[in-house]
Write a protein that holds these residues in place. Structure first.
Motif, PDB file in Angstrom:
ATOM      1  N   PHE A  22       0.232  -0.314  19.073  1.00  0.00           N
ATOM      2  CA  PHE A  22       1.648  -0.644  19.076  1.00  0.00           C
ATOM      3  C   PHE A  22       1.911  -1.975  18.384  1.00  0.00           C
ATOM      4  N   ILE A  23       1.062  -2.947  18.621  1.00  0.00           N
ATOM      5  CA  ILE A  23       1.215  -4.239  17.942  1.00  0.00           C
ATOM      6  C   ILE A  23       1.069  -4.064  16.435  1.00  0.00           C
ATOM      7  N   GLY A  33       9.270   0.068   6.822  1.00  0.00           N
ATOM      8  CA  GLY A  33      10.677   0.360   7.073  1.00  0.00           C
ATOM      9  C   GLY A  33      10.930   1.849   7.244  1.00  0.00           C
ATOM     10  N   ARG A  34      11.904   2.372   6.503  1.00  0.00           N
ATOM     11  CA  ARG A  34      12.314   3.762   6.654  1.00  0.00           C
ATOM     12  C   ARG A  34      11.294   4.756   6.126  1.00  0.00           C
ATOM     13  N   ASP A  35      10.344   4.319   5.328  1.00  0.00           N
ATOM     14  CA  ASP A  35       9.340   5.232   4.791  1.00  0.00           C
ATOM     15  C   ASP A  35       8.251   5.573   5.797  1.00  0.00           C
ATOM     16  N   GLY A  36       8.204   4.865   6.914  1.00  0.00           N
ATOM     17  CA  GLY A  36       7.180   5.104   7.929  1.00  0.00           C
ATOM     18  C   GLY A  36       7.678   6.037   9.015  1.00  0.00           C
ATOM     19  N   PHE A  37       6.983   6.042  10.131  1.00  0.00           N
ATOM     20  CA  PHE A  37       7.299   6.909  11.257  1.00  0.00           C
ATOM     21  C   PHE A  37       7.933   6.148  12.414  1.00  0.00           C
ATOM     22  N   GLY A  38       8.219   4.883  12.246  1.00  0.00           N
ATOM     23  CA  GLY A  38       8.719   4.058  13.338  1.00  0.00           C
ATOM     24  C   GLY A  38       7.559   3.515  14.151  1.00  0.00           C
ATOM     25  N   PRO A  39       7.819   2.525  14.995  1.00  0.00           N
ATOM     26  CA  PRO A  39       6.704   1.922  15.739  1.00  0.00           C
ATOM     27  C   PRO A  39       6.044   2.875  16.729  1.00  0.00           C
ATOM     28  N   GLY A  41       6.037   6.278  16.640  1.00  0.00           N
ATOM     29  CA  GLY A  41       5.351   7.342  15.914  1.00  0.00           C
ATOM     30  C   GLY A  41       4.042   6.870  15.307  1.00  0.00           C
ATOM     31  N   THR A  42       4.069   5.685  14.711  1.00  0.00           N
ATOM     32  CA  THR A  42       2.849   5.131  14.128  1.00  0.00           C
ATOM     33  C   THR A  42       1.830   4.838  15.213  1.00  0.00           C
ATOM     34  N   MET A  43       2.287   4.346  16.351  1.00  0.00           N
ATOM     35  CA  MET A  43       1.367   4.089  17.458  1.00  0.00           C
ATOM     36  C   MET A  43       0.711   5.386  17.922  1.00  0.00           C
ATOM     37  N   GLY A  44       1.476   6.436  18.029  1.00  0.00           N
ATOM     38  CA  GLY A  44       0.928   7.719  18.443  1.00  0.00           C
ATOM     39  C   GLY A  44      -0.070   8.274  17.453  1.00  0.00           C
ATOM     40  N   ILE A  45       0.228   8.128  16.171  1.00  0.00           N
ATOM     41  CA  ILE A  45      -0.680   8.615  15.136  1.00  0.00           C
ATOM     42  C   ILE A  45      -1.981   7.821  15.141  1.00  0.00           C
ATOM     43  N   VAL A  46      -1.887   6.504  15.235  1.00  0.00           N
ATOM     44  CA  VAL A  46      -3.090   5.671  15.220  1.00  0.00           C
ATOM     45  C   VAL A  46      -3.925   5.899  16.478  1.00  0.00           C
ATOM     46  N   THR A  47      -3.285   5.988  17.632  1.00  0.00           N
ATOM     47  CA  THR A  47      -4.028   6.225  18.869  1.00  0.00           C
ATOM     48  C   THR A  47      -4.689   7.596  18.859  1.00  0.00           C
ATOM     49  N   PHE A  79      -7.017   5.089  10.362  1.00  0.00           N
ATOM     50  CA  PHE A  79      -6.342   4.662   9.145  1.00  0.00           C
ATOM     51  C   PHE A  79      -6.351   5.746   8.078  1.00  0.00           C
ATOM     52  N   ILE A  80      -7.397   6.551   8.021  1.00  0.00           N
ATOM     53  CA  ILE A  80      -7.419   7.663   7.072  1.00  0.00           C
ATOM     54  C   ILE A  80      -6.340   8.681   7.432  1.00  0.00           C
ATOM     55  N   ILE A  81      -6.221   9.001   8.706  1.00  0.00           N
ATOM     56  CA  ILE A  81      -5.194   9.945   9.139  1.00  0.00           C
ATOM     57  C   ILE A  81      -3.800   9.380   8.895  1.00  0.00           C
ATOM     58  N   LEU A  82      -3.588   8.110   9.217  1.00  0.00           N
ATOM     59  CA  LEU A  82      -2.282   7.482   8.990  1.00  0.00           C
ATOM     60  C   LEU A  82      -1.942   7.454   7.504  1.00  0.00           C
ATOM     61  N   MET A  83      -2.903   7.088   6.665  1.00  0.00           N
ATOM     62  CA  MET A  83      -2.650   7.038   5.234  1.00  0.00           C
ATOM     63  C   MET A  83      -2.320   8.418   4.683  1.00  0.00           C
ATOM     64  N   THR A  84      -3.050   9.437   5.146  1.00  0.00           N
ATOM     65  CA  THR A  84      -2.798  10.794   4.687  1.00  0.00           C
ATOM     66  C   THR A  84      -1.397  11.257   5.075  1.00  0.00           C
ATOM     67  N   LEU A  85      -1.003  11.001   6.313  1.00  0.00           N
ATOM     68  CA  LEU A  85       0.330  11.408   6.748  1.00  0.00           C
ATOM     69  C   LEU A  85       1.432  10.637   6.024  1.00  0.00           C
TER      70      LEU A  85
END
Length: 95
Positions: A22-23, A33-39, A41-47, A79-85
């Motif tokens: 989350f941090i 910003g708007r190109d991401g998944f929000g804090p 969503g990104t936290m869920g993907i990384v976790t 990070f590979i999964i996040l970058m791919t998404l």
């Protein structure tokens, strides 16, 4: 490695990874910003990517005996999964 954890230690591991994700997601959201998944969503993907990559490495027969090896495998996989998404989201938004 995950199979040997008691439920209490597994809960602590998920909580720790979620807090650190989350941090990281807050900082990444400020940059992307708007190109991401929000804090959240990104936290869920990384976790999810962290634990999925550890599970995947164990599934292919690699034994992670040291904590450092497991953390490295989890972070790289996340990070590979996040970058791919993020690349898939950028490609879909272009067309």
């Amino acid at each position: 490695m995950i199979w040997n954890l008691s439920p209490w230690w597994l809960f602590l591991a998920v909580a720790t990874v979620s807090i650190l994700s989350f941090i990281f997601a807050l900082g990444l959201n400020a940059i992307i910003g708007r190109d991401g998944f929000g804090p959240y969503g990104t936290m869920g993907i990384v976790t999810g990517g962290f634990f999925a990559s550890i599970y995947g490495v164990n599934y292919y027969g690699v034994r992670l005996y040291q904590l450092q090896e497991a953390v490295f495998a989890g972070v790289v996989g996340a990070f590979i999964i996040l970058m791919t998404l993020l690349l898939l989201k950028a490609a879909v938004s272009r067309f």
